[in-house]
Write an enzyme that holds these catalytic residues in place. Structure first.
Site, PDB file in Angstrom:
ATOM      1  CG  PHE A 123      -1.872   1.304   1.128  1.00  0.00           C
ATOM      2  CD1 PHE A 123      -2.669   0.955   0.303  1.00  0.00           C
ATOM      3  CD2 PHE A 123      -1.593   2.803   2.001  1.00  0.00           C
ATOM      4  CE1 PHE A 123      -3.614   2.052  -0.026  1.00  0.00           C
ATOM      5  CE2 PHE A 123      -2.541   3.120   2.177  1.00  0.00           C
ATOM      6  CZ  PHE A 123      -3.209   3.147   1.215  1.00  0.00           C
ATOM      7  CG  ASP A 210       5.370   3.765   2.396  1.00  0.00           C
ATOM      8  OD1 ASP A 210       5.605   4.175   3.249  1.00  0.00           O
ATOM      9  OD2 ASP A 210       4.493   3.501   1.606  1.00  0.00           O
ATOM     10  CE  LYS A 239      -0.878   5.892   8.369  1.00  0.00           C
ATOM     11  NZ  LYS A 239      -0.835   5.362   6.629  1.00  0.00           N
TER      12      LYS A 239
END
Ligand SMILES: *Cc1c(COP(=O)(O)O)cnc(C)c1O
Length: 385
Positions: A123, A210, A239
């Site tokens: 993702f 990532d 995040k």
């Protein structure tokens, strides 16, 4: 718009690992707003930084120097070993910047049809380029034509990477999550990232990691790639960086760090004084409280706790994790479990259909961790037996 399906609950305040609803009932947060509130809710250091900065200066634009942004970049560079940083406002934007770096790198080498290798079940975000990079057909459905230049291969499979044809040097980068987050908390074999690093060295392509979900101490190290003795070319973060204040970052090293020139990329809000100040406060707490080590410790405590309470429960396939990124994989679909846990005042998330994902705040106490084990084990036992 109806793109979300929220659970029937509204929170109006929080404190540490706890959230409070409109009735004053408190809930144990094992999700941290999806790995965002690593320092928990209403952390004093973050609150004070934001309030103070709001009274001084929120935004000026990147047309002028932003000392707080430069200070934040220095901190990130120091902890990651990278050289330079670009700031955006989200994970998808951080990955967009990484993808643009790969394209510029290809262009600098006169590659005509560059390919970025990405993983099945990965993702990387919801913008057109990042959803095209994402290895999940559900996320791509209906959005054709996708952005080209991505080649998907199975995760944790170095043979698949080495089997790619690269005679005409079309591969410009490999983009990988050090642990699959949305894909079901999947930990690759030891040596996987090292093997990708070797592939990228052998073929002069960029290794882009990532770390949007794994980064900033969650897995027991500042960055999850640091569990192996490698250095990527590009790292993306978001995040947990602002503990809820939107900010994303694309870090790069060596030649990758020199590709953006004035005019090649930008963001109106990216790295503004407010977001940078919040992120600096987050980093200072991570540093001073040694939260990388604490996350490792708490993670072991949770893993051991779940293995002890659930060892004889049928229907459990695997209990796994690293630091405070944990997955409990069930034999059956677990979609209803988040609602069941909510009834027991515990916030969890289900990913990949049958994996209970836990991403609790790094600041919780041992007692709160034990409480998490007790409540969740109870929920699993009532539903799975
Ligand atoms: C959440 C996430 C993203 C996307 O971040 P947004 O801020 O939602 O755009 C990208 N990659 C990974 C690994 C993520 O967990």
């Amino acid at each position: 718009m109806s793109n979300y399906q929220p659970l029937p609950i509204e929170f109006i305040s929080g404190s540490g690992v706890w959230l409070y609803d409109t009735q004053g009932q408190r809930y144990l947060d094992a999700l941290s707003g999806i790995a965002v509130c690593g320092l928990g809710h209403a952390h004093t250091a973050v609150q004070e930084a934001i309030s103070d900065q709001a009274g001084k200066l929120i935004h000026t634009s990147n047309l002028y120097h932003i000392p707080l942004q430069e200070k934040l970049a220095e901190k990130l560079v120091q902890h990651s070993g990278m050289d330079k940083v670009f700031f955006g406002n989200s994970g998808a934007e951080a990955n967009e910047a990484a993808i643009k770096l790969a394209r510029l790198y290809a262009s600098s080498k006169n590659m005509l049809n560059p390919v970025i290798v990405v993983m099945d079940k990965s993702f990387h975000g919801r913008t057109l380029a990042t959803l095209s990079a994402t290895g999940n057909p559900k996320i791509q459905k209906g959005f054709d034509p996708l952005v080209g230049g991505f080649k998907h291969i199975p995760y944790n499979n170095i043979d698949a990477l080495n089997a790619l044809p690269h005679e005409n040097a079309t591969i410009v980068a490999v983009m990988v999550e050090p642990i699959l987050g949305e894909g079901g908390v999947v930990l690759p074999d030891v040596g996987y990232l090292t093997a990708i690093r070797k592939f990228c060295d052998d073929h002069a392509c960029l290794m882009m990691v990532d770390e949007i979900q794994t980064g900033l101490c969650r897995t027991g190290k500042w960055f999850a790639f640091q569990h192996e003795a490698i250095m990527p070319d590009v790292i993306t973060l978001a995040k947990a960086l602002g503990n809820g204040v939107p900010i994303g970052a694309c870090l790069a090293k060596g030649k990758s760090a020199e590709l953006f020139q004035p005019g090649s990329h930008g963001s109106t809000f990216g790295g503004n004084p407010l977001a940078s100040r919040a992120a600096l406060a987050v980093i200072e707490v991570l540093e001073s409280q040694l939260l990388d080590q604490r996350a490792a410790q708490l993670g072991n405590r949770l893993l051991e706790g779940f293995k002890r309470t659930l060892h004889d429960v049928p229907g459990i396939k695997e209990i796994r994790g690293r630091g405070l990124m944990l997955g409990i994989e069930l034999e059956q679909d677990a979609s209803d479990l988040a609602a069941l846990a909510l009834k027991e005042k515990l916030l969890i998330n289900i990913t990949a259909g049958n994996v209970i994902r836990l991403l609790p705040p790094l600041i919780m106490s041992d007692a709160e961790a034990d409480q998490m084990v007790t409540i969740l084990s109870g929920v699993i036992k009532t539903c799975c037996i």
